[in-house]
Scaffold this active site. Sequence first.
Site, PDB file in Angstrom:
ATOM      1  N   SER A 238       0.820  -1.207   0.000  1.00 50.13           N
ATOM      2  CA  SER A 238       0.000   0.000   0.000  1.00 50.13           C
ATOM      3  C   SER A 238       0.858   1.262   0.000  1.00 50.13           C
ATOM      4  O   SER A 238       0.339   2.354  -0.186  1.00 50.13           O
ATOM      5  CB  SER A 238      -0.875   0.011   1.250  1.00 50.13           C
ATOM      6  OG  SER A 238      -0.037   0.053   2.394  1.00 50.13           O
TER       7      SER A 238
ATOM      8  N   TYR B 149      -4.138   1.453   3.579  1.00 53.62           N
ATOM      9  CA  TYR B 149      -5.217   0.552   3.144  1.00 53.62           C
ATOM     10  C   TYR B 149      -5.988  -0.008   4.354  1.00 53.62           C
ATOM     11  O   TYR B 149      -7.145  -0.386   4.223  1.00 53.62           O
ATOM     12  CB  TYR B 149      -4.625  -0.668   2.413  1.00 53.62           C
ATOM     13  CG  TYR B 149      -4.229  -0.487   0.974  1.00 53.62           C
ATOM     14  CD1 TYR B 149      -4.139   0.770   0.367  1.00 53.62           C
ATOM     15  CD2 TYR B 149      -3.926  -1.616   0.196  1.00 53.62           C
ATOM     16  CE1 TYR B 149      -3.752   0.883  -0.965  1.00 53.62           C
ATOM     17  CE2 TYR B 149      -3.544  -1.493  -1.139  1.00 53.62           C
ATOM     18  CZ  TYR B 149      -3.459  -0.251  -1.712  1.00 53.62           C
ATOM     19  OH  TYR B 149      -3.077  -0.147  -3.020  1.00 53.62           O
TER      20      TYR B 149
ATOM     21  N   CYS C 258       2.268  -7.114   1.725  1.00 58.34           N
ATOM     22  CA  CYS C 258       1.333  -6.334   2.536  1.00 58.34           C
ATOM     23  C   CYS C 258       0.324  -7.320   3.120  1.00 58.34           C
ATOM     24  O   CYS C 258      -0.363  -8.024   2.372  1.00 58.34           O
ATOM     25  CB  CYS C 258       0.646  -5.318   1.630  1.00 58.34           C
ATOM     26  SG  CYS C 258      -0.648  -4.359   2.428  1.00 58.34           S
ATOM     27  N   ASN C 259       0.253  -7.370   4.445  1.00 56.49           N
ATOM     28  CA  ASN C 259      -0.687  -8.300   5.093  1.00 56.49           C
ATOM     29  C   ASN C 259      -2.127  -7.934   4.768  1.00 56.49           C
ATOM     30  O   ASN C 259      -2.974  -8.801   4.565  1.00 56.49           O
ATOM     31  CB  ASN C 259      -0.498  -8.255   6.608  1.00 56.49           C
ATOM     32  CG  ASN C 259       0.864  -8.747   7.035  1.00 56.49           C
ATOM     33  OD1 ASN C 259       1.024  -9.894   7.401  1.00 56.49           O
ATOM     34  ND2 ASN C 259       1.862  -7.880   6.974  1.00 56.49           N
ATOM     35  N   THR C 260      -2.388  -6.623   4.714  1.00 55.68           N
ATOM     36  CA  THR C 260      -3.746  -6.138   4.474  1.00 55.68           C
ATOM     37  C   THR C 260      -4.205  -6.507   3.065  1.00 55.68           C
ATOM     38  O   THR C 260      -5.301  -7.048   2.872  1.00 55.68           O
ATOM     39  CB  THR C 260      -3.762  -4.596   4.663  1.00 55.68           C
ATOM     40  OG1 THR C 260      -3.201  -4.304   5.946  1.00 55.68           O
ATOM     41  CG2 THR C 260      -5.143  -4.016   4.562  1.00 55.68           C
TER      42      THR C 260
ATOM     43  N   CYS D 170       2.348  -6.130  10.052  1.00 49.70           N
ATOM     44  CA  CYS D 170       2.167  -5.135   8.985  1.00 49.70           C
ATOM     45  C   CYS D 170       3.568  -4.778   8.517  1.00 49.70           C
ATOM     46  O   CYS D 170       4.470  -4.576   9.348  1.00 49.70           O
ATOM     47  CB  CYS D 170       1.459  -3.901   9.535  1.00 49.70           C
ATOM     48  SG  CYS D 170       1.480  -2.484   8.405  1.00 49.70           S
TER      49      CYS D 170
HETATM   50  N1  DGL Z   1       1.855  -2.505   4.925  1.00 49.06           N
HETATM   51  C1  DGL Z   1       0.554  -2.997   5.028  1.00 49.06           C
HETATM   52  C2  DGL Z   1       0.427  -4.320   5.767  1.00 49.06           C
HETATM   53  O1  DGL Z   1       1.355  -5.088   5.778  1.00 49.06           O
HETATM   54  C3  DGL Z   1      -0.638  -2.119   5.233  1.00 49.06           C
HETATM   55  C4  DGL Z   1      -0.514  -0.717   5.635  1.00 49.06           C
HETATM   56  C5  DGL Z   1      -1.756   0.089   5.338  1.00 49.06           C
HETATM   57  O2  DGL Z   1      -1.794   0.616   4.232  1.00 49.06           O
HETATM   58  O3  DGL Z   1      -2.641   0.197   6.182  1.00 49.06           O
HETATM   59  O4  DGL Z   1      -0.613  -4.625   6.292  1.00 49.06           O
END
Ligand code: DGL
Length: 255
Positions: A12, A43, A74-76, A185
């Site tokens: 993101s 995100y 990105c986990n999200t 994250c």
């Molecule tokens: N870096 C992202 C993750 O690993 C998400 C960050 C975001 O955009 O909220 O979840």
Amino acid sequence: MMTENPVGVLDSGVGGISILKALVEFMPYENFMYFGDSANAPYGEKAREEIRKLTMDNVALLLERGCKAIVVACNTATAAAIDSLRETYPDIPMIGLEPALKPAVLHKPNSRIIVMATPFTLKEQKFEKLRDQYKDQAEIISLPCPEIVRFVERQETYSPALLHYLRSRFEPYRDKQIDAIVLGCTHFPFVRKAIQEVAGRDVILYDSALGVGRQVKRRLEECSLLNTSGKRGQVTIINSKGEEGAELCRKLLYS
Ligand code: DGL
């Protein structure tokens, strides 16, 4: 597909650089193309469909530019879109992320573990399933920390305001023994120092970088896509915020 084609890595924003760093170290002969969607970050507080759509568009952009495999760093975005991505592109290796809960649980029996992540990751079914797998072996506490993403996106990786925010998030656990923290994250490893300071130096921090590095290498090998040219790979960085976003990505990658 040519083995010299790049591996696409996306997030993101600048967070996925924490994964890219490990990938470059682990596979120095690969070419990588990173896409950070900083114009749309964060995100983690958006609706599922919006995250899914943004992620699909970003992956389409990387594939148009010839990427041979995709790492959703990105986990999200993984929670929202990995199933759709695998369905849409069955022939492209798609590697997603999940919080590194397993190594934290296995490290010490019956420990108390905090999983820090975006609100979206923590409320998704994917995470619920992961937590259920380990819930009898450890006490697992979900701690949504959406603001950290904003701090990192504006290059604030250690500051009084960040420490204040972290202290407020950790306040309910001040008198409890915490054994480990999972950084769920990819933005969070960039504020590791501040998290360690607030949580205490005996707390072990886990992130996903090494595990993903191994997994990507294995997948490329399995698909005969590993670059065997023996030439040091190149990293191309694209950011939806333009040069300003790309500059921050480079700074984080090479610092
Ligand atoms: N870096 C992202 C993750 O690993 C998400 C960050 C975001 O955009 O909220 O979840």
